[in-house]
Design a protein around this motif. Structure first.
Motif, short mmCIF file in Angstrom:
data_model
loop_
_atom_site.label_atom_id
_atom_site.label_comp_id
_atom_site.label_asym_id
_atom_site.label_seq_id
_atom_site.Cartn_x
_atom_site.Cartn_y
_atom_site.Cartn_z
N PHE A 188 -42.10 11.58 91.49
CA PHE A 188 -42.85 10.54 92.18
C PHE A 188 -42.12 9.99 93.40
CE2 PHE A 188 -44.14 5.99 92.44
CZ PHE A 188 -45.47 6.16 92.72
N ASP A 189 -40.89 9.52 93.23
CA ASP A 189 -40.17 8.86 94.32
C ASP A 189 -39.65 9.84 95.37
OD1 ASP A 189 -40.57 6.31 93.49
OD2 ASP A 189 -38.69 6.14 92.38
N ASN A 190 -39.46 11.10 94.98
CA ASN A 190 -38.94 12.09 95.93
C ASN A 190 -40.05 12.92 96.57
OD1 ASN A 190 -35.91 11.83 95.69
ND2 ASN A 190 -36.44 12.10 93.54
N HIS A 191 -41.32 12.61 96.25
CA HIS A 191 -42.48 13.18 96.94
C HIS A 191 -42.48 14.72 96.87
CE1 HIS A 191 -42.75 9.10 98.45
NE2 HIS A 191 -41.55 9.23 99.00
N ARG A 192 -42.29 15.24 95.67
CA ARG A 192 -42.24 16.70 95.54
C ARG A 192 -42.59 17.10 94.11
NH1 ARG A 192 -36.37 17.69 97.39
NH2 ARG A 192 -37.00 16.01 98.78
N ILE A 193 -42.82 18.40 93.95
CA ILE A 193 -43.08 18.98 92.64
C ILE A 193 -41.90 19.88 92.29
CG2 ILE A 193 -44.69 20.31 91.23
CD1 ILE A 193 -45.89 17.75 92.43
N LEU A 212 -46.40 15.92 100.48
CA LEU A 212 -46.93 15.11 99.38
C LEU A 212 -46.44 13.68 99.49
CD1 LEU A 212 -46.44 17.61 96.41
CD2 LEU A 212 -48.58 17.05 97.58
N GLU A 213 -47.29 12.73 99.07
CA GLU A 213 -46.94 11.32 99.06
C GLU A 213 -47.15 10.76 97.65
OE1 GLU A 213 -48.83 9.00 102.05
OE2 GLU A 213 -48.65 10.58 103.58
N ARG A 214 -46.06 10.42 96.99
CA ARG A 214 -46.10 9.84 95.66
C ARG A 214 -47.00 10.62 94.71
NH1 ARG A 214 -44.73 3.55 95.50
NH2 ARG A 214 -43.26 3.49 97.22
N PRO A 215 -46.67 11.86 94.44
CA PRO A 215 -47.50 12.65 93.52
C PRO A 215 -47.45 12.08 92.11
CG PRO A 215 -45.43 13.77 93.96
CD PRO A 215 -45.47 12.60 94.89
N VAL A 249 -52.88 18.21 92.89
CA VAL A 249 -51.93 17.10 92.83
C VAL A 249 -52.65 15.81 93.18
CG1 VAL A 249 -49.74 16.18 93.67
CG2 VAL A 249 -50.08 18.66 93.56
N ALA A 250 -52.60 14.83 92.27
CA ALA A 250 -53.18 13.51 92.53
C ALA A 250 -52.11 12.62 93.15
CB ALA A 250 -53.69 12.90 91.22
N GLU A 251 -52.37 12.13 94.37
CA GLU A 251 -51.44 11.24 95.05
C GLU A 251 -51.84 9.79 94.75
OE1 GLU A 251 -49.88 13.72 98.86
OE2 GLU A 251 -51.86 12.82 99.06
N TRP A 252 -50.86 9.02 94.33
CA TRP A 252 -51.09 7.71 93.73
C TRP A 252 -51.77 6.72 94.67
CZ3 TRP A 252 -47.87 3.04 94.33
CH2 TRP A 252 -48.22 2.02 93.44
N ASP A 253 -51.12 6.37 95.78
CA ASP A 253 -51.64 5.26 96.57
C ASP A 253 -52.56 5.68 97.71
OD1 ASP A 253 -49.50 6.37 97.82
OD2 ASP A 253 -48.37 4.53 98.08
#
Length: 556
Positions: free
Chosen positions: A502-507, A524-527, A540-544
């Motif tokens: 989440f915080d590192n914006h990656r999978i 990716l932004e906050r996956p 991938v669902a991006e949170w905000d």
């Protein structure tokens, strides 16, 4: 005994059942003796065709018509897909319908039966016998093979025992040398002190003698030696050696002893027969050097938590409100469902039959949505359902916490029945953290491992099908600005494990054994939530920013 069932197996007339047959009526499909032929021909309702039995044709045993019991069905109506007799045809009920000779259908069916019989006898049945023989051979070799494993473990134990004994003997030898040196030092010190004591005794005797003699000469020539003895002899202070035992690290000892690979039992369809129904292993799909973003879906949620695939171009999504949305790749809303309790769903998944399942932690239920109707299939007591996934066997795996937030576990459900609980490791320690509001997304891998992204402990926890801990993945140290913070988790046809950092914006992509393979970035932004469709596209669902991104990361 009935004459038809006598040991001589004589074929008798079908009418009198006492006299051996001689003729056969091809129309009525009946065997006759000479005496009964005349009686049979006396029935003028049919045009009979009686011939010697040995000259008979291979007349099929036509079924009798259920409506006209005296008739046999010699035709087949293709439209009605039923056998019909000549009376049915002449009645007009099948007028305009395409009819065929039942014999033609029978011949085609007979050819199919013959083909099936040949395949069963020559190809399929021998393979089953071969498989049964292989299993018996494997069972016969089981004692030998496991005996060899036991022997190898014992031999390794003997080697370690010898090494330990050698180390112990070496330590004992060093201790003995230290003891001898210590004793020698003390003996030398003792000899020196004894020598001084002897001298002192003599001096004392001499002084007493002089004082007693009143001899002026001895008194005047006396020279004091007290200064020689004022300084005591050297006293050796020896610090005894000590033995510092190292705390035994069981894990290191296990590694030192050698590893035993786990027993994997995978049920696989055989592909030797090359039949259309055979299930073959998935084709190998290498990772792309650079993953590609192929679609972006604007979900319209305020905050986006979960995504699950209904198909390659349709996904269900849920966020921080009570509405679950089905969207296509063009962001078109296809349908929406509101939770029954009007609470926000914690997580969603799709069953093998395409029905939606969601967890409701506010009323402790796991719910099935079928034909837009919602039914609580599981209601928990004392536990709060969190995240859910569907397995290969169409079971549900659910992560949950106790009401007091002190315990956490994974439960497998078949329908509404709890079949398995996974909570502790072999040492009785909890496998998962108990925090309620931090995520524990869950996914079943192709090898039936159960993978949980435990957000609070910053780890991916993987157990095998029986619930035994296989490994924990706590992130890769390279190129991470923040600590590993896993959210969503999913798996693909190659048994890769994918988890959202989440915080590192990656999978992170891991292999089935937890080895890091690669990152997926793709801006990716906050996956948060993840899912993979049946052809291994990643969603991938991006949170905000509440978008779902479709990413190709495997070669096709």
């Amino acid at each position: 005994m009935h004459p038809r069932h006598s040991a001589q197996k004589v074929l008798l007339c079908d009418l009198c059942e006492t006299v051996p047959l001689q003729s056969r009526c091809e129309v009525c499909n009946i065997n006759l003796c000479k005496a009964c032929v005349g009686e049979h021909l006396s029935d003028s309702s049919k045009r009979h065709h009686v011939m010697p039995y040995l000259q008979r044709k291979t007349t099929p045993n036509y079924p009798r018509c259920p409506k006209h019991t005296s008739e046999h069905c010699k035709h087949h109506c293709k439209k009605c897909d039923i056998p019909v007799c000549i009376t049915c045809v002449s009645s007009g009920k099948h007028k305009g319908h395409k009819l065929s000779e039942f014999r033609d259908k029978l011949n085609a069916k007979t050819q199919r039966l013959q083909k099936d019989l040949e395949e069963l006898e020559t190809r399929i049945y021998p393979r089953y016998e071969e498989m049964a023989s292989d299993v018996q051979t494997e069972k016969a070799e089981l004692e030998t093979n496991y005996g060899e494993l036991t022997t190898a473990a014992e031999q390794e134990g003997e080697i370690l025992h010898r090494e330990i004994n050698a180390i112990v003997n070496q330590r004992k030898s060093v201790i003995q040398e230290m003891k001898n040196t210590h004793l020698s030092t003390l003996n030398k010190n003792t000899d020196e002190i004894k020598q001084k004591i002897t001298e002192l005794k003599q001096i004392i005797l001499d002084l007493k003698s002089i004082l007693k003699s009143n001899d002026v000469s001895l008194t005047s020539t006396y020279k004091s030696r007290n200064s020689e003895f004022i300084m005591l002899p050297i006293k050796f202070r020896v610090t005894l050696p000590s033995f510092s035992a190292q705390k035994i690290n069981t894990d290191q000892l296990q590694e030192m002893f050698g590893s035993l690979s786990p027993l994997y039992i995978n049920a696989q369809h055989g592909d030797t027969m090359k039949s259309p129904e055979a299930v073959s292993p998935p084709p190998v799909k290498p990772l792309l050097a650079v993953p590609r973003l192929t679609a972006t879906i604007d979900t319209g949620h305020t905050l986006l938590f979960s995504v699950t695939c209904l198909s390659e171009d349709q996904v269900w999504t849920c966020g921080n409100n009570q509405t679950m949305k089905l969207l296509n790749l063009q962001s078109k809303l296809l349908t929406s469902i509101q939770t029954k309790s009007v609470n926000a769903p914690q997580d969603i998944t799709v069953t093998r039959s395409g029905d939606l399942v969601y967890t409701d932690y506010n009323n402790n239920t796991i719910n099935l949505v079928k034909n837009r109707k919602i039914r609580a299939v599981i209601t928990l007591q004392g536990w709060v359902p969190l995240y859910v996934c569907t397995t290969a066997s169409d079971d549900l795996l659910v992560t949950m916490n106790s009401d007091d937030y002190k315990q956490s576990k994974v439960v497998r459900y078949s329908g509404s029945t709890a079949m398995q609980t996974i909570q502790f490791d072999d040492k009785g320690c909890p496998l998962y953290s108990p925090a309620r509001y931090l995520s524990k997304y869950i996914s079943e891998n192709r090898n039936l491992d159960i993978c949980v992204a435990d957000n609070e402990t910053s780890a991916v926890v993987v157990v095998n099908q029986s619930g035994k801990l296989r490994f924990r993945y706590t992130g890769h140290p390279s190129n991470t600005k923040q600590s590993f913070y896993p959210r969503g988790i999913t798996t693909d046809s190659q048994s890769h494990i994918l988890t959202a950092d989440f915080d590192n914006h990656r999978i992170h992509i891991l292999d089935r054994d937890g080895q890091f393979l690669r990152y997926i970035l793709c801006n990716l932004e906050r996956p948060w939530g993840l899912c993979v469709d049946i052809i291994d596209n990643l969603f991938v669902a991006e949170w905000d920013n509440t978008k779902v991104k479709k990413i190709q990361y495997l070669s096709t």
